[in-house]
Design an enzyme around this catalytic site. Sequence first.
Site, PDB file in Angstrom:
ATOM      1  N   GLU A   1     -11.446 -83.968 -17.315  1.00  0.00           N
ATOM      2  CA  GLU A   1     -12.048 -82.936 -18.165  1.00  0.00           C
ATOM      3  C   GLU A   1     -13.574 -82.999 -18.102  1.00  0.00           C
ATOM      4  OE1 GLU A   1     -10.245 -80.402 -19.884  1.00  0.00           O
ATOM      5  OE2 GLU A   1      -9.024 -81.260 -18.314  1.00  0.00           O
TER       6      GLU A   1
ATOM      7  N   ALA B   1      -0.304 -70.975 -26.001  1.00  0.00           N
ATOM      8  CA  ALA B   1      -1.007 -69.978 -26.820  1.00  0.00           C
ATOM      9  C   ALA B   1      -1.110 -70.406 -28.282  1.00  0.00           C
ATOM     10  CB  ALA B   1      -0.285 -68.638 -26.720  1.00  0.00           C
TER      11      ALA B   1
ATOM     12  N   GLY C   1      -2.985 -80.699 -28.626  1.00  0.00           N
ATOM     13  CA  GLY C   1      -3.357 -80.686 -27.219  1.00  0.00           C
ATOM     14  C   GLY C   1      -2.346 -79.988 -26.325  1.00  0.00           C
TER      15      GLY C   1
ATOM     16  N   ARG D   1     -14.146 -72.142 -30.385  1.00  0.00           N
ATOM     17  CA  ARG D   1     -15.433 -71.711 -29.833  1.00  0.00           C
ATOM     18  C   ARG D   1     -15.704 -70.223 -30.023  1.00  0.00           C
ATOM     19  NH1 ARG D   1     -14.008 -74.991 -24.368  1.00  0.00           N
ATOM     20  NH2 ARG D   1     -11.942 -74.769 -25.314  1.00  0.00           N
TER      21      ARG D   1
ATOM     22  N   ASP E   1      -5.210 -67.945 -22.522  1.00  0.00           N
ATOM     23  CA  ASP E   1      -6.617 -67.538 -22.465  1.00  0.00           C
ATOM     24  C   ASP E   1      -7.128 -67.437 -21.038  1.00  0.00           C
ATOM     25  OD1 ASP E   1      -6.702 -70.219 -21.865  1.00  0.00           O
ATOM     26  OD2 ASP E   1      -8.395 -70.672 -23.185  1.00  0.00           O
TER      27      ASP E   1
ATOM     28  N   SER F   1     -12.301 -15.004 -41.095  1.00  0.00           N
ATOM     29  CA  SER F   1     -13.152 -16.165 -41.342  1.00  0.00           C
ATOM     30  C   SER F   1     -13.163 -16.544 -42.816  1.00  0.00           C
ATOM     31  CB  SER F   1     -14.581 -15.828 -40.916  1.00  0.00           C
ATOM     32  OG  SER F   1     -14.604 -15.681 -39.519  1.00  0.00           O
TER      33      SER F   1
ATOM     34  N   GLY G   1     -11.876 -78.510 -16.381  1.00  0.00           N
ATOM     35  CA  GLY G   1     -11.456 -79.785 -15.833  1.00  0.00           C
ATOM     36  C   GLY G   1     -11.597 -79.720 -14.312  1.00  0.00           C
TER      37      GLY G   1
ATOM     38  N   ASN H   1     -13.264 -68.818 -23.391  1.00  0.00           N
ATOM     39  CA  ASN H   1     -13.471 -69.764 -24.492  1.00  0.00           C
ATOM     40  C   ASN H   1     -14.533 -69.279 -25.470  1.00  0.00           C
ATOM     41  OD1 ASN H   1     -11.566 -71.759 -23.601  1.00  0.00           O
ATOM     42  ND2 ASN H   1     -13.015 -72.283 -21.997  1.00  0.00           N
TER      43      ASN H   1
HETATM   44  C1  UD1 Z   1      -7.891 -76.494 -20.240  1.00  0.00           C
HETATM   45  C2  UD1 Z   1      -7.667 -77.692 -19.310  1.00  0.00           C
HETATM   46  C3  UD1 Z   1      -8.791 -77.720 -18.276  1.00  0.00           C
HETATM   47  C4  UD1 Z   1      -8.802 -76.408 -17.507  1.00  0.00           C
HETATM   48  C5  UD1 Z   1      -8.902 -75.213 -18.467  1.00  0.00           C
HETATM   49  C6  UD1 Z   1      -8.695 -73.935 -17.686  1.00  0.00           C
HETATM   50  C7  UD1 Z   1      -6.603 -79.406 -20.691  1.00  0.00           C
HETATM   51  C8  UD1 Z   1      -6.779 -80.700 -21.403  1.00  0.00           C
HETATM   52  N1  UD1 Z   1      -7.669 -78.921 -20.077  1.00  0.00           N
HETATM   53  O1  UD1 Z   1      -9.112 -76.735 -20.923  1.00  0.00           O
HETATM   54  O2  UD1 Z   1      -8.596 -78.791 -17.358  1.00  0.00           O
HETATM   55  O3  UD1 Z   1      -9.902 -76.400 -16.596  1.00  0.00           O
HETATM   56  O4  UD1 Z   1      -7.894 -75.293 -19.480  1.00  0.00           O
HETATM   57  O5  UD1 Z   1      -8.893 -72.796 -18.473  1.00  0.00           O
HETATM   58  O6  UD1 Z   1      -5.505 -78.889 -20.654  1.00  0.00           O
HETATM   59  N2  UD1 Z   1      -3.234 -74.872 -26.535  1.00  0.00           N
HETATM   60  C9  UD1 Z   1      -2.015 -75.014 -27.180  1.00  0.00           C
HETATM   61  N3  UD1 Z   1      -1.825 -76.084 -27.989  1.00  0.00           N
HETATM   62  C10 UD1 Z   1      -2.773 -77.036 -28.192  1.00  0.00           C
HETATM   63  C11 UD1 Z   1      -4.009 -76.884 -27.516  1.00  0.00           C
HETATM   64  C12 UD1 Z   1      -4.202 -75.811 -26.697  1.00  0.00           C
HETATM   65  O7  UD1 Z   1      -1.130 -74.191 -27.034  1.00  0.00           O
HETATM   66  O8  UD1 Z   1      -2.508 -77.970 -28.943  1.00  0.00           O
HETATM   67  C13 UD1 Z   1      -3.444 -73.690 -25.683  1.00  0.00           C
HETATM   68  C14 UD1 Z   1      -4.645 -72.864 -26.066  1.00  0.00           C
HETATM   69  O9  UD1 Z   1      -4.283 -71.863 -27.013  1.00  0.00           O
HETATM   70  C15 UD1 Z   1      -5.085 -72.260 -24.745  1.00  0.00           C
HETATM   71  C16 UD1 Z   1      -4.619 -73.279 -23.714  1.00  0.00           C
HETATM   72  O10 UD1 Z   1      -3.694 -74.123 -24.367  1.00  0.00           O
HETATM   73  O11 UD1 Z   1      -4.459 -71.017 -24.502  1.00  0.00           O
HETATM   74  C17 UD1 Z   1      -5.777 -74.114 -23.160  1.00  0.00           C
HETATM   75  O12 UD1 Z   1      -6.413 -74.783 -24.241  1.00  0.00           O
HETATM   76  P1  UD1 Z   1      -7.985 -74.894 -24.341  1.00  0.00           P
HETATM   77  O13 UD1 Z   1      -8.314 -75.667 -25.558  1.00  0.00           O
HETATM   78  O14 UD1 Z   1      -8.611 -73.576 -24.164  1.00  0.00           O
HETATM   79  O15 UD1 Z   1      -8.283 -75.812 -23.060  1.00  0.00           O
HETATM   80  P2  UD1 Z   1      -9.614 -75.879 -22.203  1.00  0.00           P
HETATM   81  O16 UD1 Z   1     -10.616 -76.689 -22.924  1.00  0.00           O
HETATM   82  O17 UD1 Z   1     -10.027 -74.535 -21.763  1.00  0.00           O
HETATM   83 CA    CA Z   2      -9.451 -72.479 -22.345  1.00  0.00          CA
END
Ligand code: UD1
Ligand code: CA
Length: 478
Positions: free
Chosen positions: A170, A19, A89, A25, A113, A421, A150, A243
């Site tokens: 991805e 989180a 990431g 986005r 999310d 009133s 992904g 997203n």
């Molecule tokens: C990610 C997956 C994808 C999957 C999708 C499902 C990866 C690389 N990809 O993509 O394969 O289909 O979720 O919904 O994992 N977050 C952190 N720290 C960070 C980055 C992200 O805590 O440094 C958290 C975000 O807040 C979010 C979750 O990780 O809650 C997923 O990150 P997000 O950037 O939404 O990944 P997706 O592009 O949706």
């Molecule tokens: Ca996501």
Amino acid sequence: MPKAANKRKRQTFAIAILAAGKGTRLKSRLPKVLHEIGGKPLLAHVVAAAAQVVPAQNIFAIVGHEADRVRAALEATGISFVLQREQRGTGHAMMEARAALTGFEHVLVLSGDVPLIAPATLTRVRDFHTQNNAAMTVLTAEPPDPTGYGRVFRRVVKGKPTDEIDRIVEQKALRGNETKQREINSGVYAFATGPLYEHIGKLGTDNAHHEYYLTDIAELLRKAKKKVVALKADEPAEVLGVNTRMEMAELDARLRARKARALMEAGTTIFRPETCDIDEDVTIGTDTVIEPHVQLIGRTKIGANCRIRSYSVITNCEIGENVLILPGCILDDSVVRNGARLGPYSRLRPGCDIGEGAHVGNFVETKKTRLGRGSKANHLTYLGDAEIGAGVNVGAGTITCNYDGVNKYTTTIEDGAFIGSDTTLVAPVRVGRDAYVGAASCITEDVPQDSLAVARGRQVNKEGWAKERRAKVNAARK
Ligand code: UD1
Ligand code: CA
């Protein structure tokens, strides 16, 4: 270690919820996981599901972007937090959680999310993972449109896909035919913490976002001869991610439709459910009727046999049984007791308690006011900081003057009193039991029990005054 204790340790599960991301986005100042659907932050939905599966103290939300706000919003749930200072990431998020998680044998990883995830699905993932003795289990799905997710590629043996995963790719890295792959990664995983942290250091950032992808661990573990398996969700809608704001609106509609369906199944009538906004935590009793375009927000509780007419917005209220709420009422943080009738167009501001069988009518505003059993304030009235007993009649246009510009004061009206009133009651002031206040009085002193108070100028009739004036005006015109 004795065998029983060993077995217990083997089954300890933590839940980590990713989180920390910003939610670029959404183009928002609010962190993504605090955006609300169904009246609750995205992350609160995920935490609620997680808390059905493991105790709250074994849930770790990994926070980073606006960490303090996220933490404050979820503090009351009793979960723990891990800080991911820089968001490099999903893989990096799990690296940062190492110290919190290594004491557990397994960890279920959820995304902040992906809010519709059901507890039953989490236990399915957990059980599939332990039964398979897997290092990593990925919850997959086949939604109608896989774009953006992904994709999961399974190991194929003799032309048939197996439970085992080859790799996760991805969206941006899909090449040629790979874009046709329909099975997506839901972002929900189970890991055995041993192999996870043994291999997580090998993740790289050679990808479109230059981030550490947690998804890459699948291939790393497989190459290390560890078991990586996929479990497909029965209901792809459950793993939809948020997203964009469009996706948020879709999931909100889904949640509210699901909520309305559950209420109807339990005995509430909702005439046009698609026009109503009913938050996740609202409860409604049997045979209550909800008319079109009603909003029931927050922790609102409504008893049986009520009717909530159109365009009413009710937030954090407790409504008893047999209550009638006519159109256009706005009610906040208040209690309405059995058999009361409100509206049309009543406004209860926080802290009101409307007694059994009491009536609050059109264009009546109340704030921090108790209206006793069977009392009535039917028309165009303001009651603020008032203690009103039972059987009181508050006439049209009555106003409690509760504020002198600096402080607020209480108006007390005892049982059975009758307020004529257009009365103004300048607080602090008390009207005694069964007393009368004459219409248009300005009451500045207490009214004793059983008395009549009249506080207005006496009427004077000047005979012929109007006629004389007309004559003067006409003469001047000539
Ligand atoms: C990610 C997956 C994808 C999957 C999708 C499902 C990866 C690389 N990809 O993509 O394969 O289909 O979720 O919904 O994992 N977050 C952190 N720290 C960070 C980055 C992200 O805590 O440094 C958290 C975000 O807040 C979010 C979750 O990780 O809650 C997923 O990150 P997000 O950037 O939404 O990944 P997706 O592009 O949706
Ligand atoms: Ca996501």
